[in-house]
Design a protein around this motif. Structure first.
Motif, PDB file in Angstrom:
ATOM      1  N   VAL A  84       0.835  -1.202   0.000  1.00 58.37           N
ATOM      2  CA  VAL A  84       0.000   0.000   0.000  1.00 58.37           C
ATOM      3  C   VAL A  84       0.873   1.257   0.000  1.00 58.37           C
ATOM      4  O   VAL A  84       0.645   2.198  -0.767  1.00 58.37           O
ATOM      5  CB  VAL A  84      -0.948   0.002   1.220  1.00 58.37           C
ATOM      6  CG1 VAL A  84      -1.672   1.344   1.346  1.00 58.37           C
ATOM      7  CG2 VAL A  84      -1.958  -1.129   1.112  1.00 58.37           C
ATOM      8  N   SER A  85       1.884   1.280   0.864  1.00 55.48           N
ATOM      9  CA  SER A  85       2.763   2.438   0.954  1.00 55.48           C
ATOM     10  C   SER A  85       3.465   2.719  -0.366  1.00 55.48           C
ATOM     11  O   SER A  85       3.560   3.865  -0.813  1.00 55.48           O
ATOM     12  CB  SER A  85       3.800   2.223   2.061  1.00 55.48           C
ATOM     13  OG  SER A  85       4.681   3.329   2.160  1.00 55.48           O
ATOM     14  N   THR A  86       3.938   1.659  -1.020  1.00 55.68           N
ATOM     15  CA  THR A  86       4.640   1.820  -2.294  1.00 55.68           C
ATOM     16  C   THR A  86       3.688   2.277  -3.389  1.00 55.68           C
ATOM     17  O   THR A  86       4.066   3.060  -4.270  1.00 55.68           O
ATOM     18  CB  THR A  86       5.323   0.503  -2.697  1.00 55.68           C
ATOM     19  OG1 THR A  86       6.125   0.042  -1.608  1.00 55.68           O
ATOM     20  CG2 THR A  86       6.209   0.691  -3.910  1.00 55.68           C
ATOM     21  N   PHE A  87       2.448   1.821  -3.335  1.00 52.75           N
ATOM     22  CA  PHE A  87       1.444   2.284  -4.302  1.00 52.75           C
ATOM     23  C   PHE A  87       1.253   3.791  -4.209  1.00 52.75           C
ATOM     24  O   PHE A  87       1.295   4.504  -5.221  1.00 52.75           O
ATOM     25  CB  PHE A  87       0.101   1.578  -4.078  1.00 52.75           C
ATOM     26  CG  PHE A  87      -1.063   2.290  -4.716  1.00 52.75           C
ATOM     27  CD1 PHE A  87      -1.186   2.353  -6.095  1.00 52.75           C
ATOM     28  CD2 PHE A  87      -2.027   2.917  -3.930  1.00 52.75           C
ATOM     29  CE1 PHE A  87      -2.250   3.025  -6.692  1.00 52.75           C
ATOM     30  CE2 PHE A  87      -3.090   3.591  -4.519  1.00 52.75           C
ATOM     31  CZ  PHE A  87      -3.207   3.647  -5.901  1.00 52.75           C
ATOM     32  N   PHE A  88       1.055   4.297  -3.017  1.00 46.93           N
ATOM     33  CA  PHE A  88       0.806   5.734  -2.874  1.00 46.93           C
ATOM     34  C   PHE A  88       2.051   6.558  -3.215  1.00 46.93           C
ATOM     35  O   PHE A  88       1.940   7.625  -3.826  1.00 46.93           O
ATOM     36  CB  PHE A  88       0.301   6.052  -1.466  1.00 46.93           C
ATOM     37  CG  PHE A  88      -1.155   5.761  -1.282  1.00 46.93           C
ATOM     38  CD1 PHE A  88      -2.118   6.580  -1.848  1.00 46.93           C
ATOM     39  CD2 PHE A  88      -1.575   4.650  -0.562  1.00 46.93           C
ATOM     40  CE1 PHE A  88      -3.472   6.308  -1.703  1.00 46.93           C
ATOM     41  CE2 PHE A  88      -2.922   4.373  -0.407  1.00 46.93           C
ATOM     42  CZ  PHE A  88      -3.880   5.202  -0.974  1.00 46.93           C
ATOM     43  N   GLY A 183      -0.927  12.984  12.929  1.00 55.17           N
ATOM     44  CA  GLY A 183       0.077  13.533  12.033  1.00 55.17           C
ATOM     45  C   GLY A 183       0.032  12.876  10.664  1.00 55.17           C
ATOM     46  O   GLY A 183       0.215  13.534   9.632  1.00 55.17           O
ATOM     47  N   LEU A 184      -0.199  11.558  10.652  1.00 53.17           N
ATOM     48  CA  LEU A 184      -0.306  10.849   9.381  1.00 53.17           C
ATOM     49  C   LEU A 184      -1.509  11.344   8.576  1.00 53.17           C
ATOM     50  O   LEU A 184      -1.418  11.542   7.360  1.00 53.17           O
ATOM     51  CB  LEU A 184      -0.444   9.340   9.629  1.00 53.17           C
ATOM     52  CG  LEU A 184       0.797   8.602  10.108  1.00 53.17           C
ATOM     53  CD1 LEU A 184       0.464   7.139  10.351  1.00 53.17           C
ATOM     54  CD2 LEU A 184       1.935   8.728   9.109  1.00 53.17           C
ATOM     55  N   ALA A 191      -1.021  15.504   0.758  1.00 55.13           N
ATOM     56  CA  ALA A 191      -0.332  14.868  -0.362  1.00 55.13           C
ATOM     57  C   ALA A 191      -1.202  14.910  -1.617  1.00 55.13           C
ATOM     58  O   ALA A 191      -2.416  15.118  -1.557  1.00 55.13           O
ATOM     59  CB  ALA A 191       0.010  13.423  -0.004  1.00 55.13           C
ATOM     60  N   THR A 192      -0.564  14.702  -2.762  1.00 52.69           N
ATOM     61  CA  THR A 192      -1.285  14.736  -4.034  1.00 52.69           C
ATOM     62  C   THR A 192      -1.558  13.317  -4.524  1.00 52.69           C
ATOM     63  O   THR A 192      -1.222  12.946  -5.654  1.00 52.69           O
ATOM     64  CB  THR A 192      -0.478  15.508  -5.090  1.00 52.69           C
ATOM     65  OG1 THR A 192       0.835  14.927  -5.205  1.00 52.69           O
ATOM     66  CG2 THR A 192      -0.356  16.967  -4.709  1.00 52.69           C
ATOM     67  N   TYR A 193      -2.178  12.516  -3.662  1.00 58.27           N
ATOM     68  CA  TYR A 193      -2.513  11.152  -4.033  1.00 58.27           C
ATOM     69  C   TYR A 193      -3.711  11.150  -4.988  1.00 58.27           C
ATOM     70  O   TYR A 193      -4.595  12.012  -4.874  1.00 58.27           O
ATOM     71  CB  TYR A 193      -2.872  10.336  -2.792  1.00 58.27           C
ATOM     72  CG  TYR A 193      -1.743  10.153  -1.804  1.00 58.27           C
ATOM     73  CD1 TYR A 193      -0.454   9.843  -2.225  1.00 58.27           C
ATOM     74  CD2 TYR A 193      -1.970  10.282  -0.431  1.00 58.27           C
ATOM     75  CE1 TYR A 193       0.579   9.661  -1.309  1.00 58.27           C
ATOM     76  CE2 TYR A 193      -0.946  10.094   0.494  1.00 58.27           C
ATOM     77  CZ  TYR A 193       0.323   9.796   0.040  1.00 58.27           C
ATOM     78  OH  TYR A 193       1.338   9.618   0.946  1.00 58.27           O
ATOM     79  N   PRO A 194      -3.785  10.180  -5.901  1.00 59.65           N
ATOM     80  CA  PRO A 194      -4.919  10.127  -6.831  1.00 59.65           C
ATOM     81  C   PRO A 194      -6.212   9.684  -6.173  1.00 59.65           C
ATOM     82  O   PRO A 194      -7.299   9.952  -6.684  1.00 59.65           O
ATOM     83  CB  PRO A 194      -4.456   9.109  -7.883  1.00 59.65           C
ATOM     84  CG  PRO A 194      -3.498   8.225  -7.150  1.00 59.65           C
ATOM     85  CD  PRO A 194      -2.793   9.121  -6.172  1.00 59.65           C
ATOM     86  N   ILE A 195      -6.104   8.984  -5.032  1.00 55.02           N
ATOM     87  CA  ILE A 195      -7.275   8.551  -4.274  1.00 55.02           C
ATOM     88  C   ILE A 195      -6.982   8.780  -2.795  1.00 55.02           C
ATOM     89  O   ILE A 195      -5.814   8.874  -2.402  1.00 55.02           O
ATOM     90  CB  ILE A 195      -7.614   7.065  -4.525  1.00 55.02           C
ATOM     91  CG1 ILE A 195      -6.439   6.168  -4.101  1.00 55.02           C
ATOM     92  CG2 ILE A 195      -7.986   6.819  -5.982  1.00 55.02           C
ATOM     93  CD1 ILE A 195      -6.742   4.675  -4.199  1.00 55.02           C
ATOM     94  N   PRO A 196      -8.003   8.894  -1.949  1.00 53.78           N
ATOM     95  CA  PRO A 196      -7.763   9.094  -0.512  1.00 53.78           C
ATOM     96  C   PRO A 196      -6.986   7.927   0.081  1.00 53.78           C
ATOM     97  O   PRO A 196      -7.187   6.768  -0.290  1.00 53.78           O
ATOM     98  CB  PRO A 196      -9.180   9.181   0.077  1.00 53.78           C
ATOM     99  CG  PRO A 196     -10.045   9.586  -1.066  1.00 53.78           C
ATOM    100  CD  PRO A 196      -9.443   8.947  -2.287  1.00 53.78           C
ATOM    101  N   ARG A 197      -6.093   8.241   1.019  1.00 52.21           N
ATOM    102  CA  ARG A 197      -5.280   7.207   1.662  1.00 52.21           C
ATOM    103  C   ARG A 197      -5.748   6.988   3.093  1.00 52.21           C
ATOM    104  O   ARG A 197      -5.752   7.919   3.902  1.00 52.21           O
ATOM    105  CB  ARG A 197      -3.813   7.603   1.655  1.00 52.21           C
ATOM    106  CG  ARG A 197      -2.908   6.598   2.356  1.00 52.21           C
ATOM    107  CD  ARG A 197      -1.446   6.963   2.195  1.00 52.21           C
ATOM    108  NE  ARG A 197      -0.569   5.990   2.856  1.00 52.21           N
ATOM    109  CZ  ARG A 197       0.753   5.964   2.726  1.00 52.21           C
ATOM    110  NH1 ARG A 197       1.348   6.879   1.965  1.00 52.21           N
ATOM    111  NH2 ARG A 197       1.461   5.045   3.344  1.00 52.21           N
TER     112      ARG A 197
END
Length: 228
Positions: A84-88, A183-184, A191-197
């Motif tokens: 998951v971390s590597t995907f984001f 904090g996370l 962040a500029t993720y394509p979907i919510p994390r």
């Protein structure tokens, strides 16, 4: 990261908090002896493939140094979380091999297409270890050849593990802490993720994608006893 002065080698698996570990090590152990830019470029390998050397590569590069006798340490991460971390991280970077692959195959940026991409990479058998996104998660290959005394810190126990290592190895008392959940959440929103994390990696999975990871990383799951 390698410290030839104090004979320490840190095997840095991507996405395991290793940059923070290296920063803390420099500040507490090496800042009096080594210029920061030299440390970043040559000891940590910042900005180069040497940032994430596997143990066998340290042995190959540092001929003449008895790396087998160095204090060895590594941080590993639950594979379901690491995927998951590597995907984001990958999807936030904009144009990557993954995003181009999605475009070429008519897929959107999603966790499901990420798993399909990893399945594609897993069919490629390189001549030697290559750090594409699939192989960079094979943590057993990073550690292959290490001696039994290598301290393997689980990312889930990051703070306690690192503080114990500094105490046992360097005789330095530290109070290093992982970023707490509030904090996370703040970091993820900015962040500029394509979907919510989500903060819980398990929220990303369906039964199908979990089965895919179970298959792709079966050996890793068995070696490290990773649990979903």
């Amino acid at each position: 990261m390698i410290d030839l002065i104090n004979q320490v080698v840190y095997i840095h698996v991507p996405r395991t908090g290793g940059s923070n570990f290296c920063h803390e090590y420099y500040q507490r152990v090496l800042h009096h002896a080594v210029d920061k830019e030299i440390y970043k470029q040559y000891i940590v390998g910042h900005g180069t493939i040497h940032k994430h050397l596997i143990y066998a590569e340290y042995i190959e590069i540092y001929i003449g140094h008895d790396i087998d006798k160095f204090n060895q340490v590594c941080i590993i991460r639950n594979i379901y979380d690491l995927v998951v971390s590597t995907f984001f991280q990958t999807s936030e970077r904009g144009t990557t091999f993954y995003t181009k692959w999605c475009s070429d195959n008519g897929m959107g940026i999603s966790f499901e297409s990420w798993i399909r991409y990893l399945e594609m990479l897993a069919t490629i058998v390189p001549v030697r270890f290559q750090k594409n996104q699939w192989r960079s998660m094979l943590q057993s290959e990073y550690l292959a050849g290490c001696r039994e005394e290598c301290m393997v810190i689980n990312y889930d126990n990051y703070s306690n593990g690192i503080n114990k290592w500094f105490s046992d190895t360097c005789n330095i008392q530290t109070d290093i802490q992982r970023t707490p959940t509030p904090g996370l959440i703040k970091q993820y929103k900015s962040a500029t993720y394509p979907i919510p994390r989500p903060t819980d990696y398990r929220d990303m999975y369906t039964d199908e994608t979990k089965k895919s990871i179970d298959y792709l990383f079966r050996e890793e799951i068995d070696i490290f006893e990773f649990m979903f």
